[in-house]
Every structure is written in structure tokens, then in C-alpha cells.
Design an enzyme around this catalytic site. Structure first.
Site, PDB file in Angstrom:
ATOM      1  N   ASP A 179      35.824  65.843  65.030  1.00 18.84           N
ATOM      2  CA  ASP A 179      35.157  64.964  66.001  1.00 18.84           C
ATOM      3  C   ASP A 179      36.038  63.723  65.969  1.00 18.84           C
ATOM      4  O   ASP A 179      35.961  62.926  65.032  1.00 18.84           O
ATOM      5  CB  ASP A 179      33.732  64.627  65.544  1.00 18.84           C
ATOM      6  CG  ASP A 179      33.019  63.777  66.580  1.00 18.84           C
ATOM      7  OD1 ASP A 179      33.690  62.962  67.243  1.00 18.84           O
ATOM      8  OD2 ASP A 179      31.798  63.922  66.738  1.00 18.84           O
ATOM      9  N   HIS A 180      36.911  63.591  66.981  1.00 14.85           N
ATOM     10  CA  HIS A 180      37.960  62.574  66.842  1.00 14.85           C
ATOM     11  C   HIS A 180      37.404  61.156  66.765  1.00 14.85           C
ATOM     12  O   HIS A 180      38.080  60.244  66.307  1.00 14.85           O
ATOM     13  CB  HIS A 180      39.020  62.708  67.943  1.00 14.85           C
ATOM     14  CG  HIS A 180      38.535  62.287  69.289  1.00 14.85           C
ATOM     15  ND1 HIS A 180      37.823  63.109  70.101  1.00 14.85           N
ATOM     16  CD2 HIS A 180      38.651  61.114  69.943  1.00 14.85           C
ATOM     17  CE1 HIS A 180      37.515  62.462  71.214  1.00 14.85           C
ATOM     18  NE2 HIS A 180      38.008  61.244  71.143  1.00 14.85           N
ATOM     19  N   HIS A 242      29.743  62.932  69.221  1.00 18.78           N
ATOM     20  CA  HIS A 242      30.182  61.572  68.882  1.00 18.78           C
ATOM     21  C   HIS A 242      29.011  60.623  68.609  1.00 18.78           C
ATOM     22  O   HIS A 242      28.992  59.910  67.614  1.00 18.78           O
ATOM     23  CB  HIS A 242      31.028  60.979  70.007  1.00 18.78           C
ATOM     24  CG  HIS A 242      32.106  61.895  70.498  1.00 18.78           C
ATOM     25  ND1 HIS A 242      32.885  62.643  69.636  1.00 18.78           N
ATOM     26  CD2 HIS A 242      32.544  62.199  71.744  1.00 18.78           C
ATOM     27  CE1 HIS A 242      33.749  63.351  70.341  1.00 18.78           C
ATOM     28  NE2 HIS A 242      33.561  63.105  71.616  1.00 18.78           N
TER      29      HIS A 242
END
Ligand code: NAD
Length: 494
Positions: A179-180, A242
Site C-alpha cells: 500500500d504505497h 489507503h
């Protein structure tokens, strides 16, 4: 002194958009900094009929920004090899296996392997299964780690199915779900601010905090991702991953130690106390939106974008209220919102403290304003920093207070030197640190929450489009807070 990480990185989808835009520059930065040196190799695979030379050209182009050291790029790309490979064809895995063994010897990689699947999610399970069955996982002292991109399923059921498939080949502690957002500097800073400062952590509860607001705003529309986006929508694309990750970092208890297993277990505990709404609660506490055309005709409405059906009910905006049923947060709403074609592109968290119970400075007859709530804002992007609103005397005759801002922003030089999310995350994978990845129990809890909202939305007909580009979403998103006698801290024209 950076520690050198030894590993073979096997990249599936090596000719794709993510690999060329993000992954090669990230690996190159690790090389520049000495985290990768002599003892690493990358095998790129895809169905393309590339050879090593053509692949190295692609990698070289992807890392060659202005002013790059050409010699360094030359030595870097010598670590890259290409194998044409269809992940659904079992015969191809033996070629890969041979190549992996050859490179392991050549670069002395000690059996360490990272399998990075940068492909459409329907391939994740197939690749994981074939890697194990075709003997590509090393045995002995080397590590085997699997990295997968989002999305991880489209609801709890499909996510579980995918997870079950991966679990047949890899243990949970070998799986790194990217999950960047978790790789962003200021997201990681949430933990530093909370647990490194008595003045915040002591007040981080329902006695002193009135509400918390999380905003992830984008000013662009769906661009060329319409096909994917229309199948997903803002709830699945942004909230399930996110936003839920950010919220769990804000809501969790202090971990016993700053290490991945302890942090994950606190995040999971927080997510498990998140109230999963019934139908009535989901309809009241969540708002969806879809953008219209702009008044000046510059922007098309969502339903007119290429690749979007004219009757699409996909939401491009979500706002919602989340409630945690635990002692720390009982009665404190977490408001979240995200959307496309909003006023600006930014991500921020606003922690709104309660006003003092007694306002001794309120002299309405003198026209004094009431005290403002203290607000701690964590600016995640594009600026990285904090601001804290405090009340102070305004310096004029008489006694009048006014809110003043204490601001800290990282200077642009330091921001530039800060590792980008993919560099950080790939480094974490090589180190074996799972802190900044989503664990299965977190993913599962997040889906269970989001599925409930989706279920309600799927049976109700929305009134779309309902917000104009350049706004902060539909009016209903403001009403969501107004009902609770609150308002968004970030408003237009600030
Ligand atoms: P892409 O379509 O650009 O690339 C896919 C790659 O897979 C290509 O190299 C293609 O040749 C290869 N491929 C397809 N079928 C194959 C097969 N049968 N055998 C072997 N190779 C095959 O996709 P992308 O945008 O790079 O995305 C990759 C993953 O990353 C996806 O899961 C996506 O959801 C995720 N992701 C991408 C971005 C982004 O910015 N591109 C952002 C977040 C997440």
C-alpha cells in the site's frame, strides 16, 4: 554506512507501467545509496520477446533522469536479465528456475529471493502457486518473499479467496502487500508524532480530541484508468486500503515496541473495534458523489469520460464517518473523504481538539471571539509538515484572543532527499521488515467494513452527478459534519 542487501528480485510484469515508472528508479536509488551493490540481480519477465539487451535499454531509460551518472547506470543495468515468460504456461517456469540458479551462483545471492508480481491481480494466485509447485522457492538459509500490488480483492470474499491461494505457497510473514501510502514519509511520521511526544500522546483520546479528519484529494479525473476505475470506484480504490491504513495508525494503541509484529497487532486491534454499520447507519454515515461537467465546459462529466458507461453509478467521491467502539475513542468521529476532480491535490490529517471546557476570555459585550479549537494538521503531501493552531492574545489594546498557526514544513531540499515510497518499501522487503505493508487481518477487517457500505449503495439509486469539478465534493459531505455541529477544517479558498 548502508547495509548491502543480497537478493535476486524476480519481477513479473517487467515491461508494464508500474515497473518502468516506479520500480526501476526505486531499485536504482537503492543501488546509488549502496543498499544494493555487487550481490543482486533482477530477472524481468513478461510475455514480450525481449532479450537482456533490450530489457537493459528499457531499465536504463527509466532511471536516466537529468544529470544521472552514466557509468553508474551502465554498471547497474548489468544486473538485469530478461526471460520471456507467460505466467500461465508451466513449461516456462523451468527456464526461470534455471536462470535463477545461474544468477544465484554468479552474484552469490545465498538463495535469497524476492518475487514481485507487478501484474493484474487475477494472476497473483497463479504465479504464487506455480512458483512453489515448479520449485522456484529456495530451501535452506535463503529467504523467499512475495510482493503483491493492489488491489487485494474487490470484497472480503474475493480477498479471502486470493489470500487462501497465496497461503498455499507462502506464509503470512513472507507476503508483502504493497500500500504505497504506507511508504510515504509523513504517514510514517504519524507514529513519530504520536508516540514521540508526550504533549500529543497524553491528549490522544476522547477526553481531549473532538474529531479527526482525513482528506485524500485529487484534482485529476480518471484519465486513462477509466476501465479499471469504473469497476472499482473511490470506496474500493482509496478507502478500503489507503484511508483505512491511515485511520488505523491514528487510532491504534501504543505498540509494545517499534517493530512490525507489534505495530500490526495494534492496527488490527484498532480495526477490529471499528463499528461495522448496519443498513441504516451506512446510509446515514456515508456519502458518495460523482463529478459533473464543469460550468466552463473544460471538463467532461464522469459519465462522458472515454471507457465509462453513460449510466455508470460508480462513485468518484466518498465521505464518511467512522466510529471506534473502544475506551480511547468512544464518541470521537473520524471523518474521511476522498475524491477525484476536487479543488486541489493534497493529503492531510486534521486532529481537532476539544475547546477548553470554560472559556474565561469570552466577553461577548466586548465583541471578543470565542476560543478556537486547537488543531494539529499533518500535511502528508504535497507539502510535508505540521501545523498547530493555538489561541493567543492578539496584541491589541484590551484582551482579545485569536488563533495563531505554528507551522513546520520540511524544506524542499530535505523533501527531495527523502526516499520515495517504492524505494522505501522495496528496501523494507529486502530487510524483511513488514511494518509498512498491510497484513491479512488488516485487509480482512477493512473489507468487512467497506463491504457493508457497498451493499447498501448497490441497492440504492444515487442522484448522480452531484458535485462540480474544483469543489470539495457534494453538499451532502458538508451536511454529514453539520449534522454533528461540526465542519471540515479544510475548506475551499483557504
Ligand atoms: P501493466 O498492464 O502496465 O503491466 C502488466 C505487465 O504484465 C506487462 O509487463 C505485461 O506484459 C505483463 N503480462 C500480462 N499478462 C501476462 C502473462 N500472461 N504472462 C506474463 N506477463 C504478462 O500494469 P501496471 O500498471 O504496471 O500494474 C501492475 C500491477 O500494479 C497491477 O496489479 C496494478 O493494479 C498495480 N498498480 C499499478 C499502479 C500504476 O501506477 N501503474 C499503481 C498502483 C498499483
Amino acid at each position: 554506512m548502508p547495509t548491502e542487501r543480497r537478493s535476486l528480485i524476480m519481477l513479473f510484469g517487467a515491461t508494464g507501467d508500474l515497473a518502468t515508472r516506479k520500480l526501476y528508479p526505486a531499485i536504482f536509488n537503492l543501488y546509488k545509496k549502496g543498499n544494493l551493490k555487487e550481490h543482486f540481480a533482477v530477472i524481468g519477465t513478461s510475455r514480450y520477446k525481449f532479450d537482456d539487451e533490450k530489457f537493459r535499454e528499457t531499465v536504463s531509460k527509466s532511471v536516466s533522469e537529468k544529470g544521472v551518472d552514466k557509468k553508474l547506470v551502465e554498471s547497474f543495468i548489468k544486473h538485469f536479465f530478461f526471460v520471456t515468460h507467460d505466467v500461465t504456461d508451466l513449461d516456462h517456469y523451468s527456464v526461470l528456475k534455471e536462470k535463477a540458479e545461474e544468477l544465484d551462483k554468479k552474484f552469490k545471492l545465498e538463495g535469497n529471493r524476492v518475487f514481485y508480481i507487478s501484474m493484474a491481480p487475477n494472476f497473483f494466485g497463479t504465479v504464487a502457486k506455480n512458483l512453489k509447485n515448479q520449485g522456484l522457492l529456495t530451501e535452506g538459509k535463503g529467504f523467499n518473499r512475495l510482493v503483491i500490488e493492489k488491489p487485494f480483492g474487490r470484497d472480503f470474499e474475493s480477498a479471502k479467496e486470493l489470500n487462501d491461494a497465496l497461503s498455499e505457497s507462502f506464509e503470512e510473514n513472507q507476503i508483502y502487500r504493497i500500500d504505497h501510502y504506507l511508504g510515504k514519509e509523513m504517514i510514517q511520521n504519524i507514529e513519530a508524532v504520536r508516540f514521540g511526544n508526550t504533549i500529543f500522546e497524553a491528549l490522544w483520546n476522547n477526553r481531549y480530541i473532538d474529531n479527526i479528519q482525513v482528506t485524500l484529494a485529487e484534482n485529476l479525473g480518471v484519465e486513462e484508468r477509466a476501465g479499471y476505475y469504473d469497476n472499482s470506484g473511490a470506496l474500493r480504490d482509496m478507502v478500503q486500503n489507503h484511508i483505512m491504513q491511515i485511520v488505523s495508525l491514528l487510532a491504534m494503541e501504543q505498540p509494545v515496541a517499534f517493530k512490525d509484529t507489534d505495530i500490526r497487532s495494534e492496527k488490527v486491534k484498532a480495526l477490529r473495534s471499528l463499528r461495522v454499520y448496519n443498513v441504516a447507519e451506512a446510509s446515514t454515515n456515508f456519502v458518495r458523489g460523482q463529478y459533473s461537467a464543469s460550468g466552463d465546459g473544460e471538463t467532461k462529466e464522469y459519465r462522458e469520460e472515454d471507457g465509462v458507461p453513460a449510466d455508470s453509478n460508480t462513485e468518484t467521491f466518498v465521505a464518511g464517518k467512522l466510529l471506534f467502539d473502544n475506551y480511547r475513542w468512544s464518541g470521537v468521529p473520524f471523518y474521511i473523504r476522498t475524491g477525484k476532480k476536487l479543488a486541489d491535490k493534497f493529503t492531510r490529517v486534521d486532529v481537532v481538539f476539544k475547546k477548553p471546557l470554560v472559556d474565561i476570555f469570552s466577553f461577548p459585550q466586548d465583541g471578543n471571539t470565542l476560543l478556537s479549537p486547537n488543531v494539529l494538521t499533518i500535511h502528508i503531501e504535497p507539502e510535508q509538515g505540521f501545523s498547530l493552531v493555538v489561541n493567543a492574545k492578539n496584541g491589541e489594546q484590551g484582551f482579545h484572543t485569536e488563533p495563531v498557526n505554528l507551522d513546520f514544513y520540511e524544506n524542499s531540499q530535505r523533501t527531495k532527499a527523502t526516499p520515495q515510497p517504492y524505494e522505501r518499501l522495496i528496501h523494507d522487503v529486502l530487510k524483511g521488515d513488514g511494518t509498512n505493508f498491510s497484513s491479512w487481518p488488516e485487509v480482512a477487517s477493512a473489507w468487512k467494513f467497506v463491504d457493508q457500505i457497498r451493499r447498501v449503495w448497490d441497492i440504492q439509486q444515487p442522484m448522480f452527478p452531484n458535485y462540480i469539478p474544483g469543489s470539495m465534493g457534494p453538499v451532502a459531505a458538508d451536511e454529514l459534519l453539520a449534522r454533528d455541529h461540526r465542519e471540515w477544517i479544510y475548506k475551499l479558498n483557504q
